[in-house]
Design an enzyme around this catalytic site. Structure first.
Site, mmCIF file in Angstrom:
data_model
loop_
_atom_site.group_PDB
_atom_site.id
_atom_site.type_symbol
_atom_site.label_atom_id
_atom_site.label_comp_id
_atom_site.label_asym_id
_atom_site.label_seq_id
_atom_site.Cartn_x
_atom_site.Cartn_y
_atom_site.Cartn_z
ATOM 1 N N CYS A 457 -49.018 2.930 20.766
ATOM 2 C CA CYS A 457 -47.999 2.340 21.732
ATOM 3 C C CYS A 457 -48.143 1.069 21.596
ATOM 4 C CB CYS A 457 -48.333 3.212 22.910
ATOM 5 S SG CYS A 457 -49.807 2.922 23.813
ATOM 6 N N HIS A 856 -52.191 2.729 27.809
ATOM 7 C CA HIS A 856 -51.025 2.868 27.367
ATOM 8 C C HIS A 856 -50.073 1.705 27.459
ATOM 9 C CE1 HIS A 856 -47.391 4.964 25.645
ATOM 10 N NE2 HIS A 856 -46.601 4.919 27.065
#
Length: 1012
Positions: A457, A856
């Protein structure tokens, strides 16, 4: 008496069929009709009625038919009893069955006339009962348009003749089939108007029957589909289009859904049916035909039957386009054409079929000079611009059409992208998507996601931020073939697929493997800022190397003596992200100043220590006050030594202070390199562990310095307090940036921060003293000095990294600073020499989690394109907000700046990390006169366009195959399984954290956040 009666009807018949002049015939007929109004014998009256029926049904021309009609009217009105005897059920049956095949229109008209004259009674009931059977038999025997229309007129006038019970539904279905057998006269030929009237009469009867019995609508629709989908018979008549105008629109969704999901309907039948429906666009009196055609096309797209859509689009688009010539059908044709073109986005084939027809069509519409033609021209031009934008790279083909529409309105890029994004086949929602994510449609935003390849990510968020930097994207997409930049070429392909692919998300695997940072561990979370720095450096060095190689090859191949090599040109990375900072160090003993200029592509902003920040709140906005400072990165020899951070003081006297322009809403400036953040936190940790006497000594030193400036400071504080009050009042009036920006100069909370605070901390002067003394060459010894950092050249795209990850000496791990930082939409950055440059926020990369090794990343972004320079009045106000998007790996959704501002308030672990700002043109020291202002996406080279088209076709085939393989299982599922509701529905961003690669960052519970 019998002879006189016979003589009367015989004489009348002889006169009508004779060759006498019409005037003579009409005179004799009037005398007979006058006599017929008088009392007559039964036999004489019956003979005249029989003659009237015979002339009315079998008359060779208009006169005998008119005479027959008059005889029936006279007898029916003046001799009703005899008329009842004559017009019996038996007589009606003989009229209807008197010939071979179905009854003719004249016989049916005679029956209708008789019904008008027949008085109520048992005889009339008997006739009605007979007709309820006979009209059903008649429509079953395939009557022609005239006879069928006559049946419709008869039943519309006498509803008691309509078949009842189960026969009524059969009658309606047979009427549909009758319409399908109507043979339309040649275009422009005689009888076209009469044909249209006949079709309208039959369809009008159907509408009347449906209003009386709504349950008959769906069976009739099934019959209609059976007729138009039959591949074994000749094509049905376009008169069936007249039926569609009477269908209730509220049934559309259900009918289309049932049809598109009906496994019993073969592809061949569906293709035939939709092709014939598209032909109905030419039906001049059809209402809502275009709505039904488009609804069926959307239904097919939703269930991924792309092969049907491709074939029917290529086969029918030219015919639909040709109907724009006719004003009566222009509206429907244009609606269908727009939908067909805007959905056919995987290939240029459909649009290119129309290229030869567009210039003559534009010329015809201009010549027409009507409101309808002008409206059509405007929409057609908009459509052409969309297609040229979508399929660039064919200048020779597009030149004639662009010349034809050069004087028409040109839509802006936002409008074009809106049109292209809302109708693509892959944007059509399917009810199956909730159960099978592989059938998910492309995002409503028109943007494409990136697949998470396993904790990647950090790569996806950076790539999406770079992609949304429009100038950089255009620069990458303009890269020519056969270049010497392999990594930039891979980035070009990735950007091209993000721009033109029909997939909801694509894999960045090829680019990731080419741009892999050597010291990163595969499959583990990494620092996105570190990856960004490495990527930009790789692209920069690769272009420099390629340029040198090309120059050497050119020189070696040239027979002329080698010329002096040209100076090094700026690389794409330097043009887009390159800026320069100047560091000046002034010896406080000899006042000698040394300076050096350094290039940068991103700036790292450290967080000021809490105690310094508390003191800073009492100081001025204009001048960096005591206690706010930043240090140089430690040298390699010093990196392992925990240096004590010294208190900084503002520059006084003749040295001009480095300040932020209070007229800007939120200034920002350069930051430190990545090693600085660890040093800052180590300094703070060591300072906490030092003995109390060191703190006392520090305060004593500070007090000594402050005593010499106390008098001047008191005056400055009073003056600056007034300026701060004025600045706050001005910001209240001008600031419309949303949450988190309106109090950037005076944070409300004790621990709250703003980008302004971090920039002030960076740009404030730093005192070098004690163990950090500066070696002055003039003095040839270590001396106390003042260090100042200034921005000498602002980049087009300013990248700011907030140094949130610090090294914890107690745990020996990097920890995260979770402080919320207010981010302004508009940033005014001071440049050396007192000038300033305004920047607009275009992307924010957010980290969700508590550590750089976990969590993330996701990205908020909007188009970072250059906009015209604002007027002087509104120079410090943000431009009208463009649409914000949230890029979260494969998921892309609409968002807003409010979400960007409030994300940390709702989710404390989700904090802004990397910021992208776009320079406003015309405000800095350079007005960027030579920089391009691209309005459309650049033209891609042929190989890249072909690769995208092939992949789009492959994706459509994959989706169709997947949908078909799941059809049997889906049909067996319950209608509304409770476990399926909301499985893949978009949630409001406030309901859960937008990110979550693993439990350390965000909730991680939504399907879109899983890493496969």
């Amino acid at each position: 008496m019998q002879s006189s009666v016979t003589a009367m009807d015989k004489i009348l018949e002889a006169v009508v069929t004779s060759s006498y002049p019409t005037s003579v015939k009409q005179g004799l007929v009037r005398r007979v009709l006058e006599a017929a109004r008088q009392p007559l014998e039964r036999e004489q009256c019956l003979a005249l009625l029989a003659l009237g029926a015979r002339l009315y049904v079998g008359g060779a021309d208009e006169l005998p038919r008119r005479v027959g009609c008059q005889l029936l009217h006279v007898a029916g009105r003046h001799h009703p009893d005899v008329f009842v005897e004559f017009f019996s059920a038996r007589r009606v049956l003989r009229l209807l069955q008197g010939g071979v095949g179905p009854p003719g229109p004249r016989a049916l008209a005679c029956v209708q006339l008789g019904l008008q004259l027949l008085p109520e009674g048992p005889a009339a009931e008997e006739v009605f009962a007979l007709l309820r059977r006979e009209v059903l038999r008649t429509v079953c025997e395939r009557p022609g348009p005239a006879a069928c229309a006559q049946v419709a007129r008869l039943l519309a006038r006498h509803p008691r003749c309509v078949p009842d019970g189960p026969h009524r539904l059969l009658f309606c279905q047979r009427l549909v089939r009758c319409l399908g057998r109507f043979r339309c006269p040649a275009e422009g030929g005689e009888g076209a108007v009469e044909f249209l009237e006949q079709a309208q009469q039959v369809s009008g009867l159907l509408a009347q029957l449906w209003r009386a019995q709504p349950a008959a609508i769906l069976p009739c629709l099934k019959e209609l589909f059976a007729v138009i989908s039959c591949t074994e018979e000749e094509p049905p008549s376009s008169a069936l289009a007249s039926v569609v105008q009477h269908l209730p629109l509220e049934l559309m969704d259900g009918v289309v859904r049932n049809l598109s999901n009906d496994d019993s309907v073969t592809d061949s039948q569906m293709l035939t049916a939709i092709s014939r429906m598209i032909d109905w666009v030419s039906w001049p009196l059809g209402k809502n035909i275009d709505k039904w055609i488009i609804a069926l096309l959307k239904g097919l797209a939703a269930v991924k039957k792309f092969s049907i859509l491709i074939e029917v689009s290529l086969a029918k688009i030219e015919k639909v386009f040709s109907k724009l010539l006719y004003p009566i059908v222009r509206g429907s044709a244009l609606s269908v054409l727009k939908y067909m073109l805007l959905t056919f986005q995987h290939s240029h084939e459909a649009f290119h079929l129309l290229l030869p027809h567009i210039p003559p069509m534009v010329a015809s519409l201009l010549k027409e000079d009507s409101n309808s033609g002008a409206s059509c021209l405007e929409q057609l031009a908009e459509l052409v611009h969309c297609m040229v934008f979508r399929f660039p790279g064919f200048p020779d083909l597009y030149e004639p059409i662009m010349e034809a529409i050069k004087d028409l309105h040109v839509p802006n890029e936002d409008r074009i992208k809106q049109l292209l994004g809302q109708d693509a086949w892959t944007s059509q929602k399917s009810e199956l998507a909730g159960f099978y994510p592989r059938l998910m449609a492309k995002s409503d935003t028109g943007k494409i996601g990136l697949i998470n390849l396993g904790n990647t990510c950090y790569v996806n968020s950076i790539l999406q931020a770079l992609f949304m930097a429009s100038d950089f994207r255009h620069c990458v997409l303009r890269l020519t073939e056969n270049n010497s930049q392999p990594l930039m070429t891979k980035l070009q392909w990735l950007f091209a697929f993000l721009e033109h692919s029909q997939r909801p998300a694509i894999s960045p695997e090829n680019f990731l493997s080419a741009s892999w940072t050597p010291w990163f561990s595969p499959g583990t979370q990494q620092d996105c800022s570190e990856y960004l720095k490495y990527l930009l450096d790789r692209l920069h060095e690769e272009e420099k190397t390629g340029t040198r190689i090309c120059q050497k090859l050119k020189q070696s191949s040239s027979p002329s003596p080698p010329e002096e090599p040209p100076g090094p040109s700026s690389t794409s990375v330097e043009k887009m992200f390159g800026g320069k900072i100047v560091t000046r160090i002034c010896c406080l003993r000899c006042l000698n100043v040394s300076s050096r200029e350094e290039a940068f592509t991103d700036l790292s902003l450290a967080f000021p220590p809490p105690e310094r920040y508390r003191r800073r709140r009492l100081g001025s906005v204009m001048l960096p006050v005591e206690g706010i400072g930043a240090r140089d990165p430690p040298t390699p020899s010093q990196a392992h030594v925990p240096n004590r951070r010294q208190r900084k003081h503002c520059i006084t006297g003749d040295a001009p202070p480095t300040v932020l322009d209070i007229e800007g809403l939120s200034p920002q400036g350069p930051g430190r390199q990545s090693s600085q953040e660890e040093k800052v936190e180590k300094d703070e940790e060591v300072k906490e562990e030092r003995a109390e006497e060191e703190e006392v000594r520090k305060e004593e030193k500070e007090k000594e310095v402050e005593e010499g400036e106390k008098a001047e400071k008191e005056k400055e504080v009073e003056k600056e307090a007034k300026e701060e009050e004025e600045a706050n009042n001005k910001e209240k009036e001008e600031d419309s940036l949303g949450p988190g920006t309106h109090r950037a100069t005076a944070p409300s909370g004790e621990g709250s921060r703003s980008v302004l605070d971090l920039v002030n901390y960076f740009l404030s002067p730093e005192r070098l003293m004690a163990e950090n003394c500066y070696y002055c060459e003039s003095c040839a010894s270590l001396q106390e000095a003042e260090k100042v950092v200034e921005l000498s050249h602002g980049p087009r795209y300013l990248i700011l990294t907030l140094l949130r990850f610090s090294f914890d000496l107690r745990t020996m791990r990097r920890r995260k600073i979770l402080d919320d930082v207010a981010i302004p939409l508009l940033l005014r950055l001071p440049l050396a020499g007192g000038l300033g440059q305004a920047y607009d926020l275009c992307s924010v990369v957010v980290h969700s989690g508590v550590s750089s090794e976990s969590g993330h990343y996701y990205c908020y972004a909007r188009e970072g394109a250059a906009r015209p320079a604002p007027s002087l009045v509104a120079a410090d106000r943000p431009e009208p907000e463009h649409q914000w998007y949230l890029f979260n790996d494969t998921r892309v959704s609409f968002s807003s700046f409010e979400s960007v501002s409030n994300v940390t308030s709702f989710f404390p672990k989700d904090t802004a990390y990397v910021l992208f700002y776009r320079q406003r043109p015309g405000e800095g020291p350079e007005a960027e006169l030579g920089s391009p202002r691209v309005q459309t996406e650049p033209t891609l080279h042929k190989d890249l366009m072909e690769a995208i088209s092939k992949d789009n076709i492959l994706f459509l085939q994959e989706q169709e195959k997947e949908a078909r393989s799941r059809a049997a299982y889906i049909s067996a599922l319950p209608a509304s399984p409770h476990w399926g509701k909301g499985f893949d529905e978009d949630k409001d961003e406030d309901e859960g954290s937008p990110g979550g690669c693993n439990p350390a960052g965000g909730s991680g519970g939504d399907f879109h956040r899983l890493v496969f």
